[in-house]
Design a protein around this motif. Structure first.
Motif, PDB file in Angstrom:
ATOM      1  N   MET A   1      -6.943   2.880  -5.114  1.00  0.00           N
ATOM      2  CA  MET A   1      -6.111   3.989  -4.905  1.00  0.00           C
ATOM      3  C   MET A   1      -6.421   5.007  -6.383  1.00  0.00           C
ATOM      4  O   MET A   1      -6.050   6.094  -6.439  1.00  0.00           O
ATOM      5  CB  MET A   1      -4.789   4.032  -4.698  1.00  0.00           C
ATOM      6  CG  MET A   1      -4.404   3.496  -3.438  1.00  0.00           C
ATOM      7  SD  MET A   1      -2.447   3.400  -3.397  1.00  0.00           S
ATOM      8  CE  MET A   1      -2.478   2.909  -1.573  1.00  0.00           C
TER       9      MET A   1
ATOM     10  N   ILE B   1      -4.356  -1.370  -4.984  1.00  0.00           N
ATOM     11  CA  ILE B   1      -3.882  -0.417  -6.043  1.00  0.00           C
ATOM     12  C   ILE B   1      -5.098   0.265  -6.516  1.00  0.00           C
ATOM     13  O   ILE B   1      -5.520   1.489  -7.167  1.00  0.00           O
ATOM     14  CB  ILE B   1      -3.091  -1.232  -7.165  1.00  0.00           C
ATOM     15  CG1 ILE B   1      -1.757  -1.725  -6.482  1.00  0.00           C
ATOM     16  CG2 ILE B   1      -3.005  -0.395  -8.395  1.00  0.00           C
ATOM     17  CD1 ILE B   1      -1.331  -2.994  -7.157  1.00  0.00           C
TER      18      ILE B   1
ATOM     19  N   SER C   1       1.055   4.150  -3.130  1.00  0.00           N
ATOM     20  CA  SER C   1       0.658   5.302  -2.916  1.00  0.00           C
ATOM     21  C   SER C   1       1.832   6.322  -3.335  1.00  0.00           C
ATOM     22  O   SER C   1       1.642   7.499  -3.604  1.00  0.00           O
ATOM     23  CB  SER C   1       0.346   5.535  -1.609  1.00  0.00           C
ATOM     24  OG  SER C   1       1.564   5.723  -0.870  1.00  0.00           O
ATOM     25  N   MET C   2       3.142   5.640  -3.469  1.00  0.00           N
ATOM     26  CA  MET C   2       4.296   6.651  -3.690  1.00  0.00           C
ATOM     27  C   MET C   2       4.745   6.291  -5.396  1.00  0.00           C
ATOM     28  O   MET C   2       5.741   7.017  -5.495  1.00  0.00           O
ATOM     29  CB  MET C   2       5.459   6.262  -2.835  1.00  0.00           C
ATOM     30  CG  MET C   2       5.225   6.428  -1.411  1.00  0.00           C
ATOM     31  SD  MET C   2       6.413   5.669  -0.443  1.00  0.00           S
ATOM     32  CE  MET C   2       7.945   6.291  -0.697  1.00  0.00           C
TER      33      MET C   2
ATOM     34  N   ALA D   1       0.889  -1.156  -0.025  1.00  0.00           N
ATOM     35  CA  ALA D   1      -0.013  -0.005  -0.037  1.00  0.00           C
ATOM     36  C   ALA D   1       0.796   1.133   0.108  1.00  0.00           C
ATOM     37  O   ALA D   1       0.702   2.324  -0.918  1.00  0.00           O
ATOM     38  CB  ALA D   1      -0.719   0.074   1.020  1.00  0.00           C
ATOM     39  N   MET D   2       1.922   1.214   0.763  1.00  0.00           N
ATOM     40  CA  MET D   2       2.692   2.378   0.972  1.00  0.00           C
ATOM     41  C   MET D   2       3.445   2.649  -0.571  1.00  0.00           C
ATOM     42  O   MET D   2       3.371   3.899  -0.836  1.00  0.00           O
ATOM     43  CB  MET D   2       3.642   2.041   1.788  1.00  0.00           C
ATOM     44  CG  MET D   2       4.633   3.405   2.183  1.00  0.00           C
ATOM     45  SD  MET D   2       5.571   3.149   3.732  1.00  0.00           S
ATOM     46  CE  MET D   2       6.554   4.876   3.853  1.00  0.00           C
TER      47      MET D   2
END
Length: 309
Positions: A285, A282, A247-248, A243-244
């Protein structure tokens, strides 16, 4: 993340976990093939593959064990095949290289530095073993050096680069990123680099969010726009790191090589289950998952028709 697409890789069985740890770990060629195809159908663009001895589940780099599942995967899906050159940390380089030199895949893993690879903490989590080699191998990792010297890396590049194989550069610590920058400066590797930053193995960097940020900042400084970033998290931190990274702007790797779990206290029953979990993160997001052909374009791969599979 190139063109707004996230590449999902799936590492189907690996060499870290042993058969006693999960009844769902793929062991036979048939199990590995079905697991890979299921992961591809769930959304994995790249399938990272090891083989195991079908009798006792021991990691094995004999190309004859790879061939049956490679042919099935090639026939039934279009996923990018990524073969290990890591094998098991206890293996010599020439043994580790046999599948990749035989089958000349689109992608091969390449470990970017010598390190400790401590698997012995898993001895505290399990008591019932199916095979004697399992606890013995875990115990031996107290005194194990996973050898990836500069000469080893040079020799591997000299063998596989002329075959058109590109690399998943596995970086377990900051020093591995600097090693990769050294080879880039010498012109021995070419952009775009596919950098897999690996978190949570004893002997490498940890799995805290600060560790993920540190590796990403270092890679940005060293490589700028010359690389594609991906992450894997070992064990329970797998999905939080997915997830991190997503998001980056990163790509992600999941699979039973890296974690046996599909949530707290719940064993993943298939690799596809983890791929679906990552895909859900994914897509929730507002991002899109890359197809195999999109991954080939992003990573400048030679195409599945130019392998020896």
């Amino acid at each position: 993340m190139a063109k707004g697409k996230v590449i999902i890789s799936c590492a189907v069985t690996g060499a870290i976990h042993t058969p006693s740890m999960s009844p769902y770990l793929p062991i036979s060629a048939e199990e590995i093939g079905e697991a890979a195809i299921g992961a591809a159908e769930a959304g994995a663009a790249i399938i990272h593959l090891h083989a195991r001895n079908p009798v006792d589940g021991r990691p094995d780099q004999n190309p004859e064990l790879f061939e049956p599942f490679l042919k099935v995967i090639k026939q039934r899906c279009d996923a990018v095949i990524n073969l290990t050159t890591g094998g098991h940390p206890s293996m010599a380089l020439q043994e580790r290289l046999r599948p990749a030199t035989t089958f000349q895949p689109e992608v091969a893993s390449l470990n970017m530095g010598t390190m400790g690879f401590g698997l012995f903490p898993m001895l505290d989590r399990y008591t019932d073993w199916k095979h004697e080699w399992e606890p013995a191998t875990l115990e031996a990792s107290r005194d194990l050096v996973f050898k990836n010297t500069y000469k080893d890396i040079e020799d591997l590049l000299a063998l596989l680069t002329p075959l058109g194989t590109r690399f998943e550069f596995e970086c377990y610590d900051t020093s591995h990123l600097y090693n990769l920058a050294h080879f880039l400066d010498r012109g021995l590797v070419k952009a775009p680099l596919f950098i897999q930053t690996c978190f949570g193995i004893l002997g490498g960097i940890g799995s805290h969010a600060d560790d993920v940020m540190h590796m990403k900042r270092t890679a940005d400084r060293l490589f700028g726009d010359q690389y594609e970033w991906s992450v894997l998290g070992a064990g329970a931190r797998q999905m939080s790191i997915v997830a991190m990274a997503a998001s980056m702007g990163g790509n992600v790797r999941v699979g039973l090589e890296d974690s046996l779990w599909a949530g707290r206290g719940k064993l993943a029953e298939t690799n596809a289950e983890q791929v679906k979990m990552a895909r859900g993160i994914i897509e929730n997001m507002g991002l899109s998952v890359a197809t195999p052909d999109e991954a080939r374009e992003i990573l400048h791969l030679k195409g599945g028709d130019r392998t020896n599979i």
